[in-house]
Design an enzyme around this catalytic site. Sequence first.
Site, mmCIF file in Angstrom:
data_model
loop_
_atom_site.group_PDB
_atom_site.id
_atom_site.type_symbol
_atom_site.label_atom_id
_atom_site.label_comp_id
_atom_site.label_asym_id
_atom_site.label_seq_id
_atom_site.Cartn_x
_atom_site.Cartn_y
_atom_site.Cartn_z
ATOM 1 N N HIS A 154 -24.589 38.980 51.364
ATOM 2 C CA HIS A 154 -23.148 39.133 51.105
ATOM 3 C C HIS A 154 -22.257 38.689 52.698
ATOM 4 C CE1 HIS A 154 -24.518 41.633 47.928
ATOM 5 N NE2 HIS A 154 -25.417 42.232 48.856
ATOM 6 N N SER A 284 -10.158 17.834 66.941
ATOM 7 C CA SER A 284 -8.818 17.721 66.298
ATOM 8 C C SER A 284 -7.719 17.040 67.214
ATOM 9 C CB SER A 284 -8.411 19.448 66.478
ATOM 10 O OG SER A 284 -6.970 19.360 66.202
#
Length: 481
Positions: A154, A284
């Site tokens: 999970h 970036s």
Amino acid sequence: MSVHAKYQSPLTSRYASKEMAYNFSEDKRYTTWRKLWLNLAIAEQRLGLTDITDEAIEQMRANLDNIDYQVAAEEEKKRRHDVMAHVHAFGLVAPKAAGVIHVGATSCYVTDNGDLIILRDAYDLVIKKLVHVIDILSKFAKEYRDLPTLGFTHFQPAQLVTVGKRATLWIQELLWDLRNFERARNDLKFRGVKGTTGTQASFMALFNGDHDKIEELDQLVTELSGFSEAYPVCGQTYSRKIDIDVLNPLSGFGATCHKIATDIRLLANLKEIEEPFEKDQIGSSAMAYKRNPMRCERVCSLSRHLMVLVNDALQTSAVQWFERTLDDSAIRRISLPEAFLTTDILLTTLQNIFEGMVVYPKVIERRIRQELPFMATENVIMAMVKKGGDRQECHEQIRVLSHQAAHVVKMEGGENDLIERIQKTEYFKPIWDELPALLDPSTFIGRAPQQVDSFLVKHVEPALAPYAEALKDKTRAELSV
């Protein structure tokens, strides 16, 4: 018109390998058609059609690659029929064969048989690449077979696994994809020589109703074209259900790729594992420190495209009325090439990722230290019980200290200090000396290293053994960015 003034598919202009781009090129398609016409002429001559001369066959053989695309385009514009345009163009360069090219055949003799050859060759290309990808990732799994790392269920911290064991989960799915690729490739048969609606009526006229000769013709052309057998019956086309069988394994592979790339993207966020990052690469334009997982993001992006392409084949197969309709043609020109081009790109990108994947053991170790104290509480309780302690009392002591440590982590942003608390609590003095051993990560990974070894020997090596020669070719995948 400039090449920059019209749309080009990024699958071919930006990403795909030269080999796969060629496999779905016009050159490959139309030379394949000419080979099919040659094979038909050879077989018909052998079976007694005297109008087909040796000179005609030699002219055809000598001009398989001599395609005048301008002549073909002009003829197609006039006739609105691509096959007949290429029959005309072939006849111009092989004039002795002009009257016998395509004799007895229908358009689908070259279009469908040609597609089956191209699809088979495409599978050969992606199978070879997939084998390389599995081999590279298997070496990674072996190298990190016993490096403990935090497991996640999970996406919450769970019991420890190893970096190599996690990689075997990826490899196992890739092995299933290899199995599915091989099945699809080997299941492909030839449409054969079946005539306009699959009844071979035109060949009944050519061979004076000799059924044995017609069956022999079908088998001979099949073998000349590199197949051992043809589909026993068909309409005008081979059943479009075959396209489902072709695309389904590729779409399934897309799901595998998406899962692997997503796992690596999540691990990159945790700074445990990263895809390769080139020396001068920019992550970036604004944030110079960033190392974006752009290769894995590309894998996820293209995988989503690949996963849905099988729906084209499902819907097309479902609406083929009787012996055929032509609403299959346009969509197949898109979905079949794009599925293989996308698969090819994904394999090249995965190879690039796996060859340069970076593991950060110190980061992994730090994250284990943050979580392992909570996981080790059962070991602490059992150690105290062995020293004569009461389990329920020990459990309560651990519960209180665990909640205090969790408060420090969650509310104060501090480090997990559960072990320090245990070391300062007199109740646990009997096992203070044992705490380092109780917190050794290698004691929490079960049989993970042995599972890696067994998996590689029993499952990976046998699956790759037939491709030993192909694996000797260590050519590194060139990735267009």
